[in-house]
Design an enzyme around this catalytic site. Sequence first.
Site, PDB file in Angstrom:
ATOM      1  N   CYS A   2      54.799  32.345  39.603  1.00  0.00           N
ATOM      2  CA  CYS A   2      53.875  33.195  38.833  1.00  0.00           C
ATOM      3  C   CYS A   2      54.602  34.438  38.301  1.00  0.00           C
ATOM      4  CB  CYS A   2      52.657  33.557  39.682  1.00  0.00           C
ATOM      5  SG  CYS A   2      52.826  35.044  40.666  1.00  0.00           S
ATOM      6  N   HIS A  44      53.483  35.516  47.952  1.00  0.00           N
ATOM      7  CA  HIS A  44      52.502  35.045  46.980  1.00  0.00           C
ATOM      8  C   HIS A  44      51.186  34.732  47.689  1.00  0.00           C
ATOM      9  CE1 HIS A  44      51.005  33.219  43.252  1.00  0.00           C
ATOM     10  NE2 HIS A  44      50.377  32.391  44.072  1.00  0.00           N
ATOM     11  N   HIS A  93      47.998  36.188  41.433  1.00  0.00           N
ATOM     12  CA  HIS A  93      48.795  36.744  42.532  1.00  0.00           C
ATOM     13  C   HIS A  93      48.072  38.034  42.891  1.00  0.00           C
ATOM     14  CE1 HIS A  93      53.019  37.661  44.322  1.00  0.00           C
ATOM     15  NE2 HIS A  93      52.228  38.668  44.686  1.00  0.00           N
ATOM     16  N   HIS A  95      46.554  41.383  43.383  1.00  0.00           N
ATOM     17  CA  HIS A  95      46.985  42.708  42.937  1.00  0.00           C
ATOM     18  C   HIS A  95      45.801  43.647  42.961  1.00  0.00           C
ATOM     19  CE1 HIS A  95      45.843  40.302  39.414  1.00  0.00           C
ATOM     20  NE2 HIS A  95      45.423  41.424  38.848  1.00  0.00           N
ATOM     21  N   HIS A  97      44.434  47.074  41.247  1.00  0.00           N
ATOM     22  CA  HIS A  97      44.584  48.051  40.175  1.00  0.00           C
ATOM     23  C   HIS A  97      44.296  49.430  40.780  1.00  0.00           C
ATOM     24  CE1 HIS A  97      44.232  44.988  36.823  1.00  0.00           C
ATOM     25  NE2 HIS A  97      43.607  44.330  37.778  1.00  0.00           N
TER      26      HIS A  97
HETATM   27  P1  5GP Z   1      43.749  40.858  36.276  1.00  0.00           P
HETATM   28  O1  5GP Z   1      42.918  40.651  35.047  1.00  0.00           O
HETATM   29  O2  5GP Z   1      44.380  39.584  36.760  1.00  0.00           O
HETATM   30  O3  5GP Z   1      43.003  41.573  37.371  1.00  0.00           O
HETATM   31  O4  5GP Z   1      44.878  41.870  35.884  1.00  0.00           O
HETATM   32  C1  5GP Z   1      46.137  41.483  35.460  1.00  0.00           C
HETATM   33  C2  5GP Z   1      46.836  42.725  34.959  1.00  0.00           C
HETATM   34  O5  5GP Z   1      48.204  42.462  34.867  1.00  0.00           O
HETATM   35  C3  5GP Z   1      46.345  43.185  33.595  1.00  0.00           C
HETATM   36  O6  5GP Z   1      45.868  44.526  33.682  1.00  0.00           O
HETATM   37  C4  5GP Z   1      47.594  43.068  32.719  1.00  0.00           C
HETATM   38  O7  5GP Z   1      47.700  44.113  31.773  1.00  0.00           O
HETATM   39  C5  5GP Z   1      48.718  43.109  33.730  1.00  0.00           C
HETATM   40  N1  5GP Z   1      49.908  42.363  33.342  1.00  0.00           N
HETATM   41  C6  5GP Z   1      49.937  41.067  32.864  1.00  0.00           C
HETATM   42  N2  5GP Z   1      51.224  40.691  32.682  1.00  0.00           N
HETATM   43  C7  5GP Z   1      51.999  41.745  33.054  1.00  0.00           C
HETATM   44  C8  5GP Z   1      53.425  41.944  33.080  1.00  0.00           C
HETATM   45  O8  5GP Z   1      54.235  41.073  32.738  1.00  0.00           O
HETATM   46  N3  5GP Z   1      53.856  43.166  33.506  1.00  0.00           N
HETATM   47  C9  5GP Z   1      52.997  44.146  33.915  1.00  0.00           C
HETATM   48  N4  5GP Z   1      53.540  45.305  34.327  1.00  0.00           N
HETATM   49  N5  5GP Z   1      51.657  43.983  33.903  1.00  0.00           N
HETATM   50  C10 5GP Z   1      51.169  42.798  33.478  1.00  0.00           C
HETATM   51 ZN    ZN Z   2      53.158  35.084  42.813  1.00  0.00          ZN
END
Ligand code: 5GP
Ligand code: ZN
Length: 118
Positions: A2, A44, A93, A95, A97
């Site tokens: 990922c 992961h 994966h 995360h 915010h």
């Molecule tokens: P999700 O919608 O899965 O909660 O949030 C994914 C977050 O990852 C989004 O806020 C998006 O901007 C961020 N993101 C996606 N790809 C990348 C990347 O390659 N690098 C970084 N630094 N952030 C990423």
């Molecule tokens: Zn991962």
Amino acid sequence: MCIFCKIINNELPSNIVLENDDFMAFHDINPKAPVHILAIPKIHVESFNEVTPSTMKNMTKFMQDVAKEMGIDESGYRVVTNVGDDGAQEVKHLHFHILGGAKLAWSHLSDADPKGKF
Ligand code: 5GP
Ligand code: ZN
């Protein structure tokens, strides 16, 4: 592998703000607040559904340290983790915010009428 595992392995670049043996925090590529950091475990884990209490225990302290590092621990911030389809999780994966640096609105949580759920 990922995209966040690739960031951990240095196969993709990232702007790291804090790191230890188990966790990493870096700037979101598409920030939604003046401070928008993503905090992830180096193992992961797909989402909050799978994380163990022992991992969360150390991750909690790590995220508190990220807020301090970014200078938003006193001014305030928001911690969000999206889970699955309804949670609008894009990257599978775990995360968190960490959002701050301005007074955050409490909006865009759902297009559905919440009154219909209760
Ligand atoms: P999700 O919608 O899965 O909660 O949030 C994914 C977050 O990852 C989004 O806020 C998006 O901007 C961020 N993101 C996606 N790809 C990348 C990347 O390659 N690098 C970084 N630094 N952030 C990423
Ligand atoms: Zn991962």
